[in-house]
Write a protein that holds these residues in place. Structure first.
Motif, mmCIF file in Angstrom:
data_model
loop_
_atom_site.group_PDB
_atom_site.id
_atom_site.type_symbol
_atom_site.label_atom_id
_atom_site.label_comp_id
_atom_site.label_asym_id
_atom_site.label_seq_id
_atom_site.Cartn_x
_atom_site.Cartn_y
_atom_site.Cartn_z
ATOM 1 N N GLU A 194 0.792 -0.944 0.078
ATOM 2 C CA GLU A 194 -0.075 0.066 -0.013
ATOM 3 C C GLU A 194 0.891 1.233 0.037
ATOM 4 O O GLU A 194 1.726 1.293 0.714
ATOM 5 C CB GLU A 194 -0.778 0.071 1.351
ATOM 6 N N VAL A 195 0.601 2.273 -0.960
ATOM 7 C CA VAL A 195 1.337 3.400 -0.918
ATOM 8 C C VAL A 195 0.538 4.546 -1.019
ATOM 9 O O VAL A 195 -0.518 4.696 -0.868
ATOM 10 C CB VAL A 195 2.114 3.380 -2.369
ATOM 11 N N ASN A 196 1.252 5.529 -0.297
ATOM 12 C CA ASN A 196 0.809 7.146 -0.094
ATOM 13 C C ASN A 196 0.920 7.750 -1.386
ATOM 14 O O ASN A 196 2.031 8.050 -1.528
ATOM 15 C CB ASN A 196 1.378 7.375 1.391
ATOM 16 N N ALA A 197 -0.107 8.419 -1.733
ATOM 17 C CA ALA A 197 -0.074 9.299 -2.829
ATOM 18 C C ALA A 197 0.613 10.548 -2.610
ATOM 19 O O ALA A 197 1.067 11.216 -3.580
ATOM 20 C CB ALA A 197 -1.569 9.348 -3.398
ATOM 21 N N GLU A 198 0.778 10.932 -1.272
ATOM 22 C CA GLU A 198 1.441 12.001 -1.053
ATOM 23 C C GLU A 198 2.895 11.987 -0.841
ATOM 24 O O GLU A 198 3.709 12.897 -0.834
ATOM 25 C CB GLU A 198 0.980 12.813 0.220
ATOM 26 N N LYS A 199 3.560 10.834 -1.178
ATOM 27 C CA LYS A 199 4.899 10.571 -0.832
ATOM 28 C C LYS A 199 5.511 9.826 -2.118
ATOM 29 O O LYS A 199 4.785 8.925 -2.775
ATOM 30 C CB LYS A 199 5.104 9.727 0.333
ATOM 31 N N ASP A 200 6.776 10.239 -2.289
ATOM 32 C CA ASP A 200 7.347 9.339 -3.615
ATOM 33 C C ASP A 200 7.627 7.969 -3.227
ATOM 34 O O ASP A 200 7.879 7.504 -2.215
ATOM 35 C CB ASP A 200 8.846 9.780 -3.917
ATOM 36 N N LEU A 201 7.677 7.007 -4.090
ATOM 37 C CA LEU A 201 7.735 5.513 -4.110
ATOM 38 C C LEU A 201 9.240 5.333 -3.755
ATOM 39 O O LEU A 201 10.237 5.923 -4.430
ATOM 40 C CB LEU A 201 7.739 4.696 -5.392
ATOM 41 N N ILE A 202 9.542 4.242 -2.660
ATOM 42 C CA ILE A 202 10.924 4.147 -2.441
ATOM 43 C C ILE A 202 11.557 3.117 -3.129
ATOM 44 O O ILE A 202 10.954 2.348 -4.005
ATOM 45 C CB ILE A 202 10.794 3.868 -0.785
ATOM 46 N N LYS A 203 13.069 3.145 -3.325
ATOM 47 C CA LYS A 203 13.939 2.645 -3.993
ATOM 48 C C LYS A 203 14.505 1.404 -3.330
ATOM 49 O O LYS A 203 14.826 0.471 -3.905
ATOM 50 C CB LYS A 203 14.700 3.500 -5.204
ATOM 51 N N GLU A 204 14.582 1.751 -2.063
ATOM 52 C CA GLU A 204 15.522 0.710 -1.530
ATOM 53 C C GLU A 204 14.736 0.760 0.045
ATOM 54 O O GLU A 204 14.215 1.980 0.440
ATOM 55 C CB GLU A 204 16.800 0.959 -1.345
ATOM 56 N N MET A 205 15.079 -0.208 0.992
ATOM 57 C CA MET A 205 14.537 -0.225 2.336
ATOM 58 C C MET A 205 15.575 -1.244 3.365
ATOM 59 O O MET A 205 16.079 -1.982 2.440
ATOM 60 C CB MET A 205 13.252 -0.532 2.418
ATOM 61 N N VAL A 206 15.735 -0.766 4.344
ATOM 62 C CA VAL A 206 16.603 -1.694 5.150
ATOM 63 C C VAL A 206 15.635 -2.681 5.975
ATOM 64 O O VAL A 206 14.536 -2.381 6.633
ATOM 65 C CB VAL A 206 17.289 -0.804 6.386
ATOM 66 N N VAL A 207 16.071 -3.894 5.855
ATOM 67 C CA VAL A 207 15.285 -5.025 6.551
ATOM 68 C C VAL A 207 16.104 -5.623 7.621
ATOM 69 O O VAL A 207 17.252 -5.914 7.527
ATOM 70 C CB VAL A 207 14.611 -6.080 5.650
ATOM 71 N N VAL A 208 15.507 -6.175 8.647
ATOM 72 C CA VAL A 208 16.208 -7.145 9.616
ATOM 73 C C VAL A 208 16.110 -8.630 9.183
ATOM 74 O O VAL A 208 15.086 -9.189 8.960
ATOM 75 C CB VAL A 208 15.753 -6.905 10.826
ATOM 76 N N VAL A 209 17.306 -9.124 9.108
ATOM 77 C CA VAL A 209 17.204 -10.813 8.718
ATOM 78 C C VAL A 209 17.842 -11.530 9.764
ATOM 79 O O VAL A 209 18.899 -11.377 10.416
ATOM 80 C CB VAL A 209 18.121 -10.975 7.536
ATOM 81 N N LEU A 210 16.793 -12.652 10.426
ATOM 82 C CA LEU A 210 17.303 -13.365 11.588
ATOM 83 C C LEU A 210 18.490 -14.305 10.739
ATOM 84 O O LEU A 210 18.654 -14.849 10.030
ATOM 85 C CB LEU A 210 16.120 -14.360 12.161
ATOM 86 N N LYS A 211 19.559 -14.498 11.851
ATOM 87 C CA LYS A 211 20.848 -15.325 11.695
ATOM 88 C C LYS A 211 20.233 -16.673 11.872
ATOM 89 O O LYS A 211 19.593 -17.084 12.992
ATOM 90 C CB LYS A 211 21.768 -14.970 12.503
ATOM 91 N N HIS A 212 20.537 -17.876 11.199
ATOM 92 C CA HIS A 212 19.946 -18.991 11.151
ATOM 93 C C HIS A 212 20.494 -19.874 12.122
ATOM 94 O O HIS A 212 20.173 -20.739 13.007
ATOM 95 C CB HIS A 212 19.536 -19.723 9.969
ATOM 96 N N GLU A 213 21.852 -19.800 12.213
ATOM 97 C CA GLU A 213 22.770 -20.766 12.814
ATOM 98 C C GLU A 213 23.307 -20.173 14.164
ATOM 99 O O GLU A 213 23.919 -20.886 15.032
ATOM 100 C CB GLU A 213 24.002 -20.980 12.161
ATOM 101 N N GLU A 214 23.026 -18.915 14.308
ATOM 102 C CA GLU A 214 23.642 -18.227 15.592
ATOM 103 C C GLU A 214 22.359 -17.173 16.137
ATOM 104 O O GLU A 214 21.407 -16.712 15.217
ATOM 105 C CB GLU A 214 24.917 -17.347 15.476
ATOM 106 N N HIS A 215 22.468 -16.716 17.044
ATOM 107 C CA HIS A 215 21.417 -15.882 17.640
ATOM 108 C C HIS A 215 21.691 -14.474 17.251
ATOM 109 O O HIS A 215 22.742 -14.055 16.906
ATOM 110 C CB HIS A 215 21.638 -15.822 19.389
ATOM 111 N N GLY A 216 20.517 -13.761 16.993
ATOM 112 C CA GLY A 216 20.876 -12.351 16.663
ATOM 113 C C GLY A 216 20.116 -12.173 15.251
ATOM 114 O O GLY A 216 19.413 -12.765 14.778
ATOM 115 N N TYR A 217 20.534 -10.988 14.673
ATOM 116 C CA TYR A 217 20.212 -10.450 13.234
ATOM 117 C C TYR A 217 21.099 -9.768 12.578
ATOM 118 O O TYR A 217 21.915 -9.354 13.141
ATOM 119 C CB TYR A 217 18.685 -9.994 13.719
ATOM 120 N N ARG A 218 20.852 -9.444 11.319
ATOM 121 C CA ARG A 218 21.657 -8.542 10.732
ATOM 122 C C ARG A 218 20.665 -7.474 9.834
ATOM 123 O O ARG A 218 19.597 -8.013 9.695
ATOM 124 C CB ARG A 218 22.484 -9.175 9.722
#
Length: 101
Positions: free
Chosen positions: A26-50
């Motif tokens: 869902e996008v907001n008509a008052e804002k430009d479409l983003i070209k990239e974003m930062v996501v959190v990825v869980l680490k499978h073999e160890e605790h934490g995320y990147r």
């Protein structure tokens, strides 16, 4: 808002890797479409995320007028833009009278 079935299966069952994911957003008509974003990825073999930066591509972009910020029409078709009237050719005789047909 929604993922395609392949991407959803990978996420729910934690298997496989894909070079892309398809999602409905869902996008907001008052804002430009983003070209990239930062996501959190869980680490499978160890605790934490990147944190990972992902690029975003849109299969289809709804036309949007940049002044009124409404989807569904382009700048040329905006009903809020005052269009200049075309100059009407006037036939004026030498006495200053306009000839009307």
């Amino acid at each position: 808002m929604m993922l395609d079935s392949y991407t959803n299966t990978i996420c729910l069952e934690s298997w496989g890797r894909s070079s892309y994911a398809r999602a409905t957003v869902e996008v907001n008509a008052e804002k430009d479409l983003i070209k990239e974003m930062v996501v959190v990825v869980l680490k499978h073999e160890e605790h934490g995320y990147r944190k990972e930066t992902i690029s975003i591509e849109y299969e289809w972009k709804q036309p949007r007028f940049t002044t009124c910020m409404i989807f569904g029409h382009s700048n040329d078709e905006c009903p809020k833009v005052v269009k200049a009237k075309k100059a009407v050719e006037q036939n004026v005789d030498q006495d200053g009278f306009q000839v009307v047909k």
